[in-house]
Design a protein around this motif. Structure first.
Motif, PDB file in Angstrom:
ATOM      1  N   GLU A  48     -31.574  -5.409 -83.449  1.00 17.60           N
ATOM      2  CA  GLU A  48     -32.522  -5.631 -82.362  1.00 17.60           C
ATOM      3  C   GLU A  48     -31.962  -4.874 -81.173  1.00 17.60           C
ATOM      4  N   GLY A  49     -32.424  -3.648 -81.011  1.00 22.51           N
ATOM      5  CA  GLY A  49     -31.814  -2.717 -80.076  1.00 22.51           C
ATOM      6  C   GLY A  49     -31.978  -3.028 -78.608  1.00 22.51           C
ATOM      7  N   TYR A  50     -32.963  -3.850 -78.230  1.00 22.10           N
ATOM      8  CA  TYR A  50     -33.230  -4.064 -76.804  1.00 22.10           C
ATOM      9  C   TYR A  50     -31.988  -4.554 -76.052  1.00 22.10           C
ATOM     10  N   LYS A  51     -31.207  -5.439 -76.669  1.00 18.50           N
ATOM     11  CA  LYS A  51     -30.052  -6.009 -75.960  1.00 18.50           C
ATOM     12  C   LYS A  51     -28.939  -4.977 -75.786  1.00 18.50           C
ATOM     13  N   TYR A  52     -28.735  -4.114 -76.784  1.00 16.59           N
ATOM     14  CA  TYR A  52     -27.722  -3.076 -76.669  1.00 16.59           C
ATOM     15  C   TYR A  52     -28.172  -1.987 -75.696  1.00 16.59           C
TER      16      TYR A  52
ATOM     17  N   LEU B 153     -27.534  -3.310 -72.204  1.00 15.79           N
ATOM     18  CA  LEU B 153     -26.121  -3.235 -71.874  1.00 15.79           C
ATOM     19  C   LEU B 153     -25.699  -1.789 -71.622  1.00 15.79           C
ATOM     20  N   ALA B 154     -26.059  -0.896 -72.524  1.00 13.37           N
ATOM     21  CA  ALA B 154     -25.619   0.501 -72.422  1.00 13.37           C
ATOM     22  C   ALA B 154     -26.136   1.174 -71.157  1.00 13.37           C
ATOM     23  N   ARG B 155     -27.331   0.811 -70.714  1.00 14.86           N
ATOM     24  CA  ARG B 155     -27.884   1.414 -69.495  1.00 14.86           C
ATOM     25  C   ARG B 155     -27.046   1.076 -68.262  1.00 14.86           C
ATOM     26  N   LYS B 156     -26.250   0.030 -68.334  1.00 16.91           N
ATOM     27  CA  LYS B 156     -25.429  -0.391 -67.198  1.00 16.91           C
ATOM     28  C   LYS B 156     -23.976   0.073 -67.316  1.00 16.91           C
ATOM     29  N   LEU B 157     -23.664   0.804 -68.375  1.00 17.71           N
ATOM     30  CA  LEU B 157     -22.298   1.270 -68.606  1.00 17.71           C
ATOM     31  C   LEU B 157     -22.241   2.795 -68.500  1.00 17.71           C
TER      32      LEU B 157
ATOM     33  N   VAL C 103     -23.730   0.491 -83.696  1.00 14.69           N
ATOM     34  CA  VAL C 103     -25.017   1.099 -84.030  1.00 14.69           C
ATOM     35  C   VAL C 103     -25.992   0.952 -82.861  1.00 14.69           C
ATOM     36  N   GLY C 104     -25.998  -0.215 -82.237  1.00 18.95           N
ATOM     37  CA  GLY C 104     -26.892  -0.439 -81.111  1.00 18.95           C
ATOM     38  C   GLY C 104     -26.560   0.412 -79.908  1.00 18.95           C
ATOM     39  N   LEU C 105     -25.283   0.650 -79.666  1.00 19.11           N
ATOM     40  CA  LEU C 105     -24.838   1.440 -78.512  1.00 19.11           C
ATOM     41  C   LEU C 105     -24.864   2.934 -78.789  1.00 19.11           C
ATOM     42  N   ALA C 106     -24.863   3.340 -80.048  1.00 23.11           N
ATOM     43  CA  ALA C 106     -24.727   4.743 -80.452  1.00 23.11           C
ATOM     44  C   ALA C 106     -25.655   5.712 -79.719  1.00 23.11           C
ATOM     45  N   PRO C 107     -26.934   5.399 -79.515  1.00 26.66           N
ATOM     46  CA  PRO C 107     -27.799   6.376 -78.843  1.00 26.66           C
ATOM     47  C   PRO C 107     -27.347   6.719 -77.420  1.00 26.66           C
ATOM     48  N   HIS C 108     -26.499   5.913 -76.842  1.00 29.64           N
ATOM     49  CA  HIS C 108     -26.061   6.107 -75.465  1.00 29.64           C
ATOM     50  C   HIS C 108     -24.670   6.741 -75.368  1.00 29.64           C
ATOM     51  N   VAL C 109     -24.006   6.921 -76.505  1.00 29.39           N
ATOM     52  CA  VAL C 109     -22.632   7.417 -76.515  1.00 29.39           C
ATOM     53  C   VAL C 109     -22.641   8.917 -76.795  1.00 29.39           C
ATOM     54  N   PRO C 110     -22.115   9.727 -75.850  1.00 24.56           N
ATOM     55  CA  PRO C 110     -22.079  11.170 -76.089  1.00 24.56           C
ATOM     56  C   PRO C 110     -21.071  11.531 -77.172  1.00 24.56           C
TER      57      PRO C 110
ATOM     58  N   ILE D  51     -17.421  -8.669 -60.727  1.00 21.32           N
ATOM     59  CA  ILE D  51     -18.715  -8.739 -61.406  1.00 21.32           C
ATOM     60  C   ILE D  51     -19.722  -7.820 -60.715  1.00 21.32           C
ATOM     61  N   GLU D  52     -20.389  -7.002 -61.503  1.00 21.99           N
ATOM     62  CA  GLU D  52     -21.476  -6.150 -60.997  1.00 21.99           C
ATOM     63  C   GLU D  52     -22.839  -6.730 -61.355  1.00 21.99           C
ATOM     64  N   THR D  53     -22.966  -7.229 -62.575  1.00 19.88           N
ATOM     65  CA  THR D  53     -24.254  -7.668 -63.103  1.00 19.88           C
ATOM     66  C   THR D  53     -24.085  -8.913 -63.955  1.00 19.88           C
ATOM     67  N   VAL D  54     -24.983  -9.865 -63.776  1.00 17.88           N
ATOM     68  CA  VAL D  54     -25.111 -10.998 -64.689  1.00 17.88           C
ATOM     69  C   VAL D  54     -26.604 -11.168 -64.943  1.00 17.88           C
ATOM     70  N   GLU D  55     -26.995 -11.070 -66.191  1.00 21.00           N
ATOM     71  CA  GLU D  55     -28.404 -11.233 -66.565  1.00 21.00           C
ATOM     72  C   GLU D  55     -28.494 -12.127 -67.788  1.00 21.00           C
ATOM     73  N   ARG D  56     -29.638 -12.760 -67.926  1.00 23.49           N
ATOM     74  CA  ARG D  56     -29.903 -13.544 -69.131  1.00 23.49           C
ATOM     75  C   ARG D  56     -31.187 -13.035 -69.749  1.00 23.49           C
ATOM     76  N   PHE D  57     -31.127 -12.810 -71.051  1.00 27.21           N
ATOM     77  CA  PHE D  57     -32.308 -12.396 -71.809  1.00 27.21           C
ATOM     78  C   PHE D  57     -32.756 -13.574 -72.639  1.00 27.21           C
ATOM     79  N   ASP D  58     -33.954 -14.004 -72.447  1.00 23.68           N
ATOM     80  CA  ASP D  58     -34.543 -15.058 -73.272  1.00 23.68           C
ATOM     81  C   ASP D  58     -35.752 -14.482 -73.982  1.00 23.68           C
ATOM     82  N   ARG D  59     -35.671 -14.399 -75.274  1.00 20.86           N
ATOM     83  CA  ARG D  59     -36.803 -13.939 -76.069  1.00 20.86           C
ATOM     84  C   ARG D  59     -37.511 -15.173 -76.634  1.00 20.86           C
ATOM     85  N   LYS D  60     -38.619 -14.964 -77.272  1.00 22.58           N
ATOM     86  CA  LYS D  60     -39.405 -16.096 -77.779  1.00 22.58           C
ATOM     87  C   LYS D  60     -38.674 -16.875 -78.854  1.00 22.58           C
TER      88      LYS D  60
END
Length: 196
Positions: free
Chosen positions: A19-23, A26-30, A50-57, A174-183
């Protein structure tokens, strides 16, 4: 031969659905875009890699650290983490080790991630893991924590407060604290990004 088929299902495809949305969140903030080295603590079979891979050069050297205990995750082995990372487009160097005593040089990692691992550790080990993350993080690096909204039974705080306090107590800002709640009930996460 039935056992061989069961093992094949464990090893190919990966024994989980990504479920790539969570990675992605995270990756967008790193700062992977400028990272020479990254460490994924508790990589297991490679789900977070695998989830972070699209963001890693391609220029970023990635270490996947885990105890690699197949009693914890069926099929968990360095070869599986390497293979799943490679299939996702990231070259991973798996390292067997203890998160509370990272076998990595001080000030060596530009990005450190700990995805869905801290809650599995005893509280003291989770604290040592965060202390170790601070030790190995470069001065301008980032720590990214993606955690289930779980705390030890005796913790009086919400998961966001609990994990934020643990990260801050280790010495991070701390820079960011977020909570993701899905259905779905099992699809909730706390995301924390911090600097040394």
């Amino acid at each position: 031969m039935r056992g061989t088929g069961a093992m094949r299902r464990v090893l190919f495809p990966p024994p989980w659905a990504l479920e790539g949305y969570k990675y992605d969140a995270l990756a967008r903030k790193l700062p992977f875009y400028r990272a020479d080295c990254a460490l994924d603590v508790g990589c297991g079979t490679g789900r977070s890699l695998v989830g972070l891979a699209p963001h890693v050069p391609d220029s970023c050297a990635v270490i996947g650290l885990d105890v690699f205990d197949s009693r914890v995750i069926l099929g968990n082995a360095p070869t599986l983490a390497r293979r799943n990372g490679r299939l996702a487009g990231v070259d991973v160097t798996p390292v067997a080790g203890d998160a509370a005593r990272l076998p990595v040089a001080s000030d060596s990692q530009d990005v450190i991630t700990a995805c869905r691992v801290l809650h599995d550790l005893p509280a003291a080990d989770a604290e040592h893991t965060l202390d170790e993350a601070l030790r190995v993080c470069t001065p301008d690096g980032r720590l990214g924590v993606l955690e289930l909204p779980i705390t030890p039974d005796d913790a009086p705080a919400s998961p966001e407060v609990y994990w934020r306090e643990r990260v801050a107590e280790a010495g991070f800002t701390i820079e960011t604290v977020e909570r993701f709640d899905r259905k779905r009930r099992d699809d909730r996460y706390v995301l924390i990004v911090a600097t040394p």
